[in-house]
Each structure stands twice: as structure tokens, then as C-alpha cells.
Design an enzyme around this catalytic site. Structure first.
Site, PDB file in Angstrom:
ATOM      1  CG  HIS A  72       3.534   1.014   6.635  1.00  0.00           C
ATOM      2  ND1 HIS A  72       3.935   0.430   5.447  1.00  0.00           N
ATOM      3  CD2 HIS A  72       4.209   0.371   7.618  1.00  0.00           C
ATOM      4  CE1 HIS A  72       4.814  -0.534   5.706  1.00  0.00           C
ATOM      5  NE2 HIS A  72       4.983  -0.592   7.014  1.00  0.00           N
ATOM      6  CE1 TYR A 202       0.666   0.255  -4.384  1.00  0.00           C
ATOM      7  CE2 TYR A 202       1.723   1.313  -2.507  1.00  0.00           C
ATOM      8  CZ  TYR A 202       0.733   0.495  -3.030  1.00  0.00           C
ATOM      9  OH  TYR A 202      -0.196  -0.080  -2.177  1.00  0.00           O
ATOM     10  N   PRO A 293      -5.492  -5.457  -6.857  1.00  0.00           N
ATOM     11  CG  PRO A 293      -3.624  -6.857  -6.846  1.00  0.00           C
ATOM     12  CD  PRO A 293      -4.875  -6.559  -7.619  1.00  0.00           C
ATOM     13  CE  LYS A 297      -8.786   2.011  -0.833  1.00  0.00           C
ATOM     14  NZ  LYS A 297      -8.397   2.389   0.522  1.00  0.00           N
ATOM     15  CE1 TYR A 385      -2.049   2.396  -0.897  1.00  0.00           C
ATOM     16  CE2 TYR A 385      -1.865   2.458   1.486  1.00  0.00           C
ATOM     17  CZ  TYR A 385      -1.550   1.869   0.279  1.00  0.00           C
ATOM     18  OH  TYR A 385      -0.727   0.757   0.243  1.00  0.00           O
TER      19      TYR A 385
END
Length: 391
Positions: A72, A202, A293, A297, A385
């Protein structure tokens, strides 16, 4: 029995460390309370940072990941009636993440360790560790109805968030008060359905947070924010899909539905143990720290711990240099606390808190607008990220 490194826990940290040490010619024995079948069949999330992907590939355990995983290049933030893409690939100079479930990583590591002749003991019980302040600690355990004693140079506590090894550090030698319990949880599902999005979504909404993720072209993993006391039996499939759609509708996103074959509730906690070592004991992964979550990480921090610990043990066995071992906690905790910050930041920006006011809601939306409109803010999110390079 005698080995150089005794590893308690056959999760990502323990198995990867055993694999890396093997490449150095350092012997290890790995034990775990669970059976191999239980470890390989316990489905957990898996978003791998670029550094994690590179390490697995470079050390010979990434072939199936590269074949079956999903690269991704971006993520989507949904809020205030729209969907906004963060192009992580462009913002980080070509870095990305891999969607590949944790249990798949464990399957690969177990297969590789067994092919290399590793000593892995699954389904052990009555584990006792002694002599951590000496140069020859021992691990005693029962395996196959026989009591075993393992003598080693070092003990690695990699036995996850339900750790017993962390409690081997004497009171007064450790701080365990770095803890936060969040007032919400995630209701997670696995469903037989086509993907709802090419990349993760998200979503912030007045009804609460939603994460649209994936597992495969036919199986999807999705979550919505819920009360920690939520009972999954109170939620029918129809009610679940209605809740997802209600939270996504304001942004224009839609969810692809299908039969749900797993439901669970994930609790939200942050924790750090300082230091991550005592005598000949070194903690790694969830045995030393846990994160919400939201920032993806957990497993990546375990891999980073192991990367540091592998080099430290390598220096010891190569030249009897203990410098890297002595500084293990200090080195690992720098990344751990950055991961804690990012996980908390993402969580607080996207979730609805029970005591939130209209002021708090407007502040969250302003932060989301900043992240999706400012290249500098977007780059900060993207770099965190995809993960900093392993050092």
C-alpha cells in the site's frame, strides 16, 4: 540441555530473533506455552513497515509475503463529508507498507526455523527462570510430560502482553507505571466479502471511529469503535453492517458486505516497561510494551527491538563486547516511545471520547484538515506510518 540464548515466546519477536541469531551462528532454543497450531491459526492484524519488510526479505523469510501480501502506497482519512488520500510513497521518497497478517509471518518464521534445524518447543508448561543475575541462567519447563532444564548465557522474554518474564525483574529495578487504559475498544470482524477500498480507510465520524482494512481479495478485516464492555453476541451481522455504513456514509464511502465468520473486541492499552533488561534477561516486543492498534506499530516495534538485540548479542559473541547489550534498553526505548506517541496521536485524532465536547470535535476536525492539506503535516504522518529505517 545447553544453548547460548534461551527464548521464552514463539511470537514475532522470539522467532525472528532466533532466525537472525542462526544467521550469525549463534544457537538458541525457543519455548512457548501455546501449540504450533494455535500460534499459526490465531489471526492478528498485520501492517508491516518498510523496514520490517526489508529485513524479512533480506534474511530469507519474505518470499511468501512478497507473493501474497499487498503493498500500500497510501492511506485514506475520511471525515467531514470527504475522503482524503495521504500518498505515503511520494511523501517518504518511495517507502510503503505491506498488508500481511501477523500469523502469516509466524507461519513463515516457524517453517524456516524448522527447516534450519531449530529447537522449537511448543506446548510447554510450568516455566521457571532462575539465575538472571549470574552468568548462567536456567529455564526449567515441562514438555512432553518430562521436566527439562535449559542452561543458557542469556534469557529473552518475548512472551507477549500476557508475559511472565517481565515480572522476573525485581521491584525497585523497573518502572511499570507507564500505562494508559483507553475508554473505548474496537469491534473487529472478519468477513467473506470483496475489498471495500484499494487502501485502508481511517474514518472519523460522530458515531465513532471506523477502520476499513483487508486480508485478501475474498476476506476483509474491519473495525469500529465500541464500548470496552461490548458483547459480540449482541451484534447480528445486519446490525454490524448497518453500523459500518452509518459511520461511513457522511464521507461518501461504502462498505462491501458478506458473511461474517469472526467477531471480537480488542481492548486499547498503552504500556512501557523501563528498563527492558535486568541481568541476563532482555525483554522484546509486547512483553515490554503495548500500543493501541491505530498506528499499526505493535509487531513493527517487536521487530525493531529484535534488530537491536540481534546486533547486541552478535557483538558479544563476536568480540565479547557488552556495550550494545548494556545500552539495549536506551536504544530500543527511543523507538518505542516514538511509536507510543504516534499511536496515541492517531488514536486521539480519530476516535470519539466519551467525555468529548463540541470543542473537542472541532479540534479533531481541524487537525484532520491540517494533516490532509499541509504537505509538512502529511509528511510527518507518512514517515511515522511507514516507519523510520531500522538502525
Amino acid at each position: 540441555m545447553r544453548t547460548q540464548v534461551g527464548i521464552v515466546g514463539a511470537g514475532p519477536a522470539g522467532l525472528l530473533l532466533s532466525h537472525l541469531l542462526h544467521l550469525r551462528g549463534v544457537e538458541s532454543v525457543v519455548i512457548d506455552l501455546q501449540t504450533r497450531e494455535s500460534i499459526e491459526q490465531t489471526i492478528k492484524a498485520g501492517i508491516l513497515e518498510q523496514g520490517t519488510v526489508d529485513l524479512l526479505r533480506q534474511t530469507g523469510v519474505g518470499d511468501r509475503m512478497m507473493r501474497d501480501g499487498f503493498v500500500h502506497h497510501g492511506i485514506n482519512l475520511a471525515f467531514s463529508g470527504g475522503i482524503h488520500r495521504i500518498n505515503m510513497y511520494e511523501l517518504t521518497g518511495g517507502r510503503a507498507v505491506m498488508v500481511y497478517a501477523q500469523h502469516e509471518v509466524l507461519i513463515d518464521l516457524i517453517a524456516k526455523r524448522l527447516a534450519d534445524g531449530a529447537d522449537l518447543r511448543f506446548g510447554v508448561s510450568d516455566t521457571e527462570v532462575e539465575g538472571l543475575a549470574t552468568e548462567q541462567p536456567t529455564i526449567r519447563f515441562t514438555h512432553g510430560n518430562a521436566r527439562q532444564t535449559l542452561e543458557c548465557d542469556f534469557v529473552i522474554g518475548a512472551d507477549g502482553s500476557r508475559t511472565s518474564t517481565r515480572f522476573l525483574i525485581p521491584e525497585g529495578k523497573v518502572r511499570t507505571d507507564f500505562f494508559r487504559q483507553y475508554p473505548f475498544a474496537w469491534f473487529g470482524i472478519l468477513a467473506e466479502a470483496p475489498p471495500s477500498s484499494d487502501e485502508l480507510i481511517y474514518a472519523h465520524s460522530e458515531r465513532g471511529f471506523v477502520l476499513i482494512s483487508t486480508r485478501s481479495p475474498k476476506v476483509q478485516r474491519m473495525y469500529f469503535q465500541c464500548d470496552p464492555a461490548t458483547n459480540v453476541d449482541d451484534w447480528s451481522d445486519d446490525r454490524i453492517w448497518e453500523e459500518f455504513q452509518a459511520r461511513l456514509a457522511p464521507s461518501g464511502a461504502t462498505v462491501q458486505t458478506g458473511p461474517i465468520f469472526r467477531k471480537d473486541v480488542l481492548q486499547f492499552r498503552s504500556f512501557v516497561c523501563e528498563p527492558m533488561q535486568y541481568g541476563r534477561l532482555f525483554l522484546a516486543g509486547d512483553a515490554a510494551h503495548t500500543v493501541p492498534p491505530t498506528g499499526a506499530k505493535g509487531m513493527n516495534l517487536a521487530v525493531a527491538d529484535v534488530h537491536v538485540l540481534d546486533r547486541a548479542l552478535g557483538a558479544y559473541y563476536d568480540s565479547n563486547d557488552i556495550g550494545l547489550l548494556e545500552s539495549y534498553s536506551r536504544t530500543a526505548l527511543q523507538r518505542v516511545w516514538r511509536g507510543q506517541w504516534f499511536s496515541f496521536w492517531m488514536t486521539s485524532m480519530l476516535h470519539r471520547f466519551s467525555d468529548a465536547t463540541d470543542f473537542d470535535l472541532r479540534r479533531q476536525l481541524a487537525e484532520l484538515e491540517l494533516v490532509t492539506s499541509s504537505p509538512t503535516a502529511a509528511k510527518n504522518l507518512a514517515e511515522s506510518y511507514v516507519g523510520l529505517p531500522l538502525t
